[in-house]
Write a protein that holds these residues in place. Structure first.
Motif, PDB file in Angstrom:
ATOM      1  N   UNK A  53     165.689  85.369  95.362  1.00  0.00           N
ATOM      2  CA  UNK A  53     164.521  85.002  94.558  1.00  0.00           C
ATOM      3  C   UNK A  53     164.882  84.574  93.140  1.00  0.00           C
ATOM      4  N   UNK A  54     166.157  84.743  92.743  1.00  0.00           N
ATOM      5  CA  UNK A  54     166.476  84.500  91.339  1.00  0.00           C
ATOM      6  C   UNK A  54     167.691  83.605  91.103  1.00  0.00           C
ATOM      7  N   UNK A  55     168.751  83.765  91.877  1.00  0.00           N
ATOM      8  CA  UNK A  55     169.966  83.007  91.597  1.00  0.00           C
ATOM      9  C   UNK A  55     170.760  82.813  92.883  1.00  0.00           C
ATOM     10  N   UNK A  56     171.441  81.701  92.974  1.00  0.00           N
ATOM     11  CA  UNK A  56     172.336  81.439  94.094  1.00  0.00           C
ATOM     12  C   UNK A  56     173.654  80.906  93.549  1.00  0.00           C
ATOM     13  N   UNK A  57     174.737  81.172  94.255  1.00  0.00           N
ATOM     14  CA  UNK A  57     176.064  80.735  93.822  1.00  0.00           C
ATOM     15  C   UNK A  57     176.551  79.622  94.733  1.00  0.00           C
ATOM     16  N   UNK A  58     177.029  78.555  94.112  1.00  0.00           N
ATOM     17  CA  UNK A  58     177.552  77.403  94.846  1.00  0.00           C
ATOM     18  C   UNK A  58     179.054  77.315  94.602  1.00  0.00           C
ATOM     19  N   UNK A  59     179.837  77.651  95.625  1.00  0.00           N
ATOM     20  CA  UNK A  59     181.292  77.615  95.474  1.00  0.00           C
ATOM     21  C   UNK A  59     181.767  76.166  95.484  1.00  0.00           C
ATOM     22  N   UNK A  60     182.423  75.761  94.396  1.00  0.00           N
ATOM     23  CA  UNK A  60     182.875  74.381  94.231  1.00  0.00           C
ATOM     24  C   UNK A  60     184.289  74.189  94.746  1.00  0.00           C
ATOM     25  N   UNK A  61     185.184  75.165  94.458  1.00  0.00           N
ATOM     26  CA  UNK A  61     186.562  75.021  94.905  1.00  0.00           C
ATOM     27  C   UNK A  61     187.522  75.822  94.067  1.00  0.00           C
ATOM     28  N   UNK A  62     188.790  75.487  94.198  1.00  0.00           N
ATOM     29  CA  UNK A  62     189.861  76.190  93.493  1.00  0.00           C
ATOM     30  C   UNK A  62     190.592  75.264  92.540  1.00  0.00           C
ATOM     31  N   UNK A  63     191.914  75.425  92.442  1.00  0.00           N
ATOM     32  CA  UNK A  63     192.698  74.616  91.498  1.00  0.00           C
ATOM     33  C   UNK A  63     192.609  73.120  91.752  1.00  0.00           C
ATOM     34  N   UNK A  64     192.222  72.713  92.957  1.00  0.00           N
ATOM     35  CA  UNK A  64     192.039  71.287  93.215  1.00  0.00           C
ATOM     36  C   UNK A  64     190.826  70.749  92.455  1.00  0.00           C
ATOM     37  N   UNK A  65     189.918  71.639  92.077  1.00  0.00           N
ATOM     38  CA  UNK A  65     188.745  71.243  91.296  1.00  0.00           C
ATOM     39  C   UNK A  65     189.019  71.384  89.802  1.00  0.00           C
ATOM     40  N   UNK A  66     189.516  72.539  89.400  1.00  0.00           N
ATOM     41  CA  UNK A  66     189.906  72.808  88.014  1.00  0.00           C
ATOM     42  C   UNK A  66     191.284  73.467  88.059  1.00  0.00           C
ATOM     43  N   UNK A  67     192.316  72.900  87.459  1.00  0.00           N
ATOM     44  CA  UNK A  67     193.648  73.518  87.489  1.00  0.00           C
ATOM     45  C   UNK A  67     193.612  74.962  86.989  1.00  0.00           C
ATOM     46  N   UNK A  68     194.467  75.783  87.573  1.00  0.00           N
ATOM     47  CA  UNK A  68     194.470  77.227  87.322  1.00  0.00           C
ATOM     48  C   UNK A  68     194.407  77.578  85.844  1.00  0.00           C
ATOM     49  N   UNK A  69     195.298  76.993  85.045  1.00  0.00           N
ATOM     50  CA  UNK A  69     195.379  77.371  83.641  1.00  0.00           C
ATOM     51  C   UNK A  69     194.341  76.666  82.767  1.00  0.00           C
ATOM     52  N   UNK A  70     193.482  75.852  83.374  1.00  0.00           N
ATOM     53  CA  UNK A  70     192.422  75.172  82.634  1.00  0.00           C
ATOM     54  C   UNK A  70     191.036  75.755  82.915  1.00  0.00           C
TER      55      UNK A  70
END
Length: 321
Positions: A53-70
């Motif tokens: 009723x309030x919030x949902x989480x959308x998993x986008x990806x891992x380091x292929x989406x945003x590099x680990x150290x970024x």
């Protein structure tokens, strides 16, 4: 009830807007399919089942989406709403967060004694992030080697590091090379490094077991995989969403027994694969652990002394005495 009134009420209900639901984008710092992501997967599923009723989480990806150290910077800027990362990957933004690895008490105890509140405030100030949850509590780091060596004198040995154990491995005399997890396998294969620091979980996830021959015991420090929410995004959530996410945070922190069970299986799997243990006992064991703790706190004191005393009292009370 009058039929006309009943029909009118039904019409209003049908036309009424659904309760507001916010969608938050989630990215992990760990390669997909690795054991480090088990708590995140459970958390996302739990939120999407209980916070409908309030919030949902959308998993986008891992380091292929945003590099680990970024990823830490991406959370800070709001490029992603929720990041799942170890403090070792974002200490350039929040040096104080490295105190988490030096903890001698549990995440639950830190929520009771004010440790979580202090860490949240630090993340608010330095990273524009809400420190929602800490997972992987109780899972230590280990030193893994391709060749046998004296753990107390690693002169001439090159080790892959993340910031979490840089100071400690340098104190042991090693040459350190910082590379993201996804690049460790070729570094081991080519002999660029002769060992890695990693947790007791995940050696097999990326094929490192093909090159690793030794594990040093005891483990040192404690690992952490933190759920961080961009602070502006957090403050923009309504109370129902914040409350549900906070309840889910407590729930996932209470699920660390799953990883502890997997840890026992993983260590047995390492033994079956021929990974030998270099066991330190007695004074050598004490020296190894003391040098780990001393190097960690000294590094934090040098990098960001503002909260060191308070962090040590709340996260590692024994070492503060």
């Amino acid at each position: 009830m009058n039929k006309t009134i009943a029909l009118a009420m039904a019409s209003c209900l049908i036309g009424a807007p659904a309760l507001a639901q916010t969608t938050l984008r989630v990215v992990t710092a760990f390669p997909q399919g690795t054991m480090q992501n088990i708590p995140l997967t459970a958390f996302v599923e739990h939120v999407n089942e209980t916070c409908t009723d309030s919030v949902t989480l959308n998993f986008v990806g891992g380091p292929e989406a945003i590099p680990t150290f970024e990823l830490g910077e991406a959370v800070r800027r709001g490029v992603v709403d929720v990041g799942f990362s170890s403090q070792s990957f974002y200490t350039s933004i929040v040096p104080d967060a490295s105190a988490i690895r030096l903890s001698t008490n549990s995440a639950a105890e830190q929520r009771e004694n004010g440790g979580w509140e202090l860490l949240n405030r630090i993340h608010n100030e330095r990273m524009n992030a809400y420190y929602l949850a800490r997972t992987s509590d109780g899972i230590p780091f280990h030193l893994y080697l391709t060749e046998e060596a004296d753990p107390l004198d690693l002169s001439g040995v090159s080790l892959r590091i993340a910031p979490v154990y840089r100071a400690f491995f340098e104190d042991l005399g090693a040459t350190v090379v910082q590379i993201p997890p996804a690049e460790v396998y070729p570094a081991l294969e080519r002999g660029v490094v002769q060992g890695v620091g990693w947790t007791s979980l995940g050696l097999f996830d990326q094929g490192w077991d093909q090159h690793i021959r030794y594990r040093v015991d005891p483990g040192f420090y404690v690992s952490d995989s933190n759920i961080l929410v961009n602070l502006d995004r957090w403050n923009g959530l309504d109370a129902a969403a914040q409350d549900c996410l906070s309840e889910a945070a407590l729930w996932v922190e209470g699920q660390d027994h799953v990883l502890l069970d997997l840890q026992a299986e993983e260590l047995q799997r390492q033994a079956d694969a021929g990974v030998q243990v270099i066991a330190l006992d007695g004074e050598r064991r004490d020296e190894f652990l003391r040098r780990a703790s001393d190097a960690g706190w000294a590094e934090l004191e040098r990098l960001q002394p503002e909260y060191v005393t308070e962090l040590r009292e709340l996260l590692a009370p024994e070492s503060a005495e």
